[in-house]
Design a protein around this motif. Structure first.
Motif: not given
Length: 563
Positions: A380-407
């Motif tokens: 079993p595993f969890v994906i950890a997005i390690n946040k950097f200051r330059a990450d945009s809200d759109h990029e963060i949202h897109a990555l989280i949404k993609w992971c959730e779509n992968q269940n």
């Protein structure tokens, strides 16, 4: 109105402003007494063998492994997430110990920097840990080079074992990146100076002695493994071992203190065992079994890491270390950063501050492959997005949404800036996976499989290769090693960390490629066979401008420029 920007402190500035507790107080947190810890100053200690022996009947806690996507110059922060997750679990009142590797001076002085985490998720004292620490790697270098001297002395003093000087496979070592030492000649200067032959250096963390120390669980096992190491072949091409030379006792003596796990602390005073430091691209990439097993006896949860991406460190943890330790992870954390994914998608390092959703989406192929690899091990595993200051809200949202779509469970972590607080969501999701996802771990291959089958299983299932090519030398070695009975050992692949392939320039998820095996090396003491791929080197070189250029020390003896 003028806005005053708050200065962002560097890792070393944050570390130097932190308050450390005496290491005996950290020991008490995990049920150890002052007598259980051998002090190396006020803030570092080694856990004694006697106290480890007393733990043998204790039950073991849960093990959490932290791995990542393929690393890029943008940084992934795997060690930072490891420390932050351990701190977060302790914030949730889960008795947790962090178990990590010791940094090598080569990368510290070169391009990578240290390996103690970053920001407010660091192990301390970071200056000591990133430099000489408790001398473990120096002890390994000393034992390695003592053995090299003993081999050459044996040849010089009559060569009773009939060693073929053209087939001495034991190299010298130094804990520094130094390309000029890859190939050398020793014994020049006439008969008094020894017997001339070709030789070379490996970086100390690639020494078989490092692997032996990290896989041994007692002095007795350490001595046995050291004795099994192959140092040369004789004139009828039979292997010559340390036991044949009769010096396994002397090597064990040099390493007896280095085998004891090192106890330190995080900025938030979580206990951490930092012990052993093999690279994952040219060695097996995991901290010591001794430290991991000791931590499991002392805590309910242990957070450990493996080197580089899941194609290297995690594969070797799951196929090599888990077997040696008799313990597989209860959950895995797969670290990714938006910055690194954009680089895997074709964006340049200079432009990473610019939002680029197409590059992010293209780079997700690398993350997807590592997810598939972990699924094959049935962990079993969890994906950890390690946040950097330059990450945009759109990029963060897109990555989280993609992971959730992968269940898949995904957590945006901010442990660099917030320490354990920034990892609480990740910790909760990891706990959910441990409690609710009861999978039965499965290695990728059986030890009874042939060496060739093992190599091709890793290449195809983990790297995504279409096939494997062997040099003439490697094919002969495959046959020879099987004949010698070494075919039952696991494989330790030596491969570039930057790509799933053996070509460091092929980022993302390359397809239709072959892996080239150029040579095999028997590491019988460590208990595995190293397969060298592509052009990977066991002695790295320094970059054009090494990190050492920015390092110094002030008048009070405090380090400057470590990161």
């Amino acid at each position: 109105m003028t806005t005053i920007k708050k200065k962002v402190l560097s890792d070393i500035e944050i570390a130097q402003q932190s308050t450390l507790l005496p290491i005996v107080d950290i020991a008490k947190k995990i049920g150890l007494t002052e007598d259980d810890v051998e002090l190396y100053g006020k803030y570092k200690g080694k856990i004694s063998f006697e106290s480890i022996h007393k733990l043998k009947d204790h039950s073991e806690g849960k093990l959490i492994l932290v791995t990542s996507i393929n690393p890029t110059p943008a940084g992934e922060g795997k060690s930072t997430v490891t420390v932050g997750l351990g701190d977060a679990l302790n914030r949730l009142n889960k008795e947790t110990i962090i178990a990590m590797r010791e940094p090598s001076l080569g990368p510290t002085m070169g391009i990578k920097g240290g390996a103690t985490g970053g920001g407010y998720s660091q192990v301390l004292p970071m200056e000591d840990i990133n430099l000489h620490f408790t001398g473990d790697i120096h002890a390994i270098s000393t034992a390695n080079n003592a053995l090299a001297a003993l081999v050459d002395n044996h040849i010089h003093q009559g060569n009773e074992l009939n060693i073929d000087q053209r087939r001495v496979v034991w190299k010298r070592s130094i804990d520094m990146n130094d390309r000029s030492l890859r190939q050398i000649i020793v014994g020049l200067g006439g008969p008094v100076q020894g017997v001339p032959r070709e030789d070379g250096f490996d970086i100390s963390v690639a020494s078989e002695i490092m692997a032996v120390l990290c896989l041994s669980q007692s002095i007795g096992e350490l001595r046995k493994r050291l004795g099994q190491m192959v140092v040369a072949y004789n004139r009828i091409k039979q292997p010559v071992t340390v036991e044949d030379l009769g010096v396994e006792g002397a090597l064990t003596l040099l390493l007896k203190d280095a085998l004891k796990p090192n106890l330190v602390q995080t900025i938030e005073h979580s206990p951490a065992l930092i012990h052993g430091g093999p690279f994952a691209n040219i060695a097996h990439g995991c901290n010591s079994v001794m430290a991991t097993k000791t931590a499991l006896k002392l805590a309910d949860y242990v957070v450990t890491e493996s080197g580089f991406g899941a194609d290297l460190g995690a594969e070797k943890f799951l196929n090599i270390k888990a077997r040696a330790a008799g313990k597989s992870p209860d959950a895995v954390v797969l670290v990714a950063t938006i910055r690194a994914l954009k680089m895997h998608g074709g964006q340049s390092k200079e432009d990473l501050q610019i939002e680029n959703l197409p590059a992010l989406e293209k780079g997700l192929s690398n993350l997807k492959k590592h997810m598939e690899t972990l699924e094959q091990f049935n962990v079993p595993f969890v994906i950890a997005i390690n946040k950097f200051r330059a990450d945009s809200d759109h990029e963060i949202h897109a990555l989280i949404k993609w992971c959730e779509n992968q269940n898949k469970k995904v957590s945006l972590t901010d442990v660099w800036a917030k320490g354990g607080e920034g990892g609480v969501d990740l910790a909760q999701k990891v706990l959910e996976e441990i409690e609710g996802n009861k999978k039965e771990f499965s290695p990728l291959y059986e030890l009874s499989d042939s060496l060739q089958v093992k190599i091709e299983t890793i290449a195809k299932k983990v790297y995504g290769a279409s096939g494997v090519e062997y040099t003439v030398k490697a094919r002969k070695q495959l046959e020879e090693f099987e004949t010698r009975g070494w075919g039952v050992l696991p494989i330790c692949m030596a491969k570039t960390q930057y790509s799933l392939s053996d070509d460091p320039a092929k980022l993302g998820r390359p397809e239709n490629f072959t892996i080239t095996i150029r040579e095999l090396k028997p590491k019988i003491g460590a208990g595995f066979i190293v397969a060298l791929t592509g052009e990977v080197m066991t002695m790295p070189g320094l970059p054009k401008k090494p990190a050492a250029f920015g390092m110094d020390v002030d008048e009070d003896g405090r380090a400057i420029g470590l990161f």
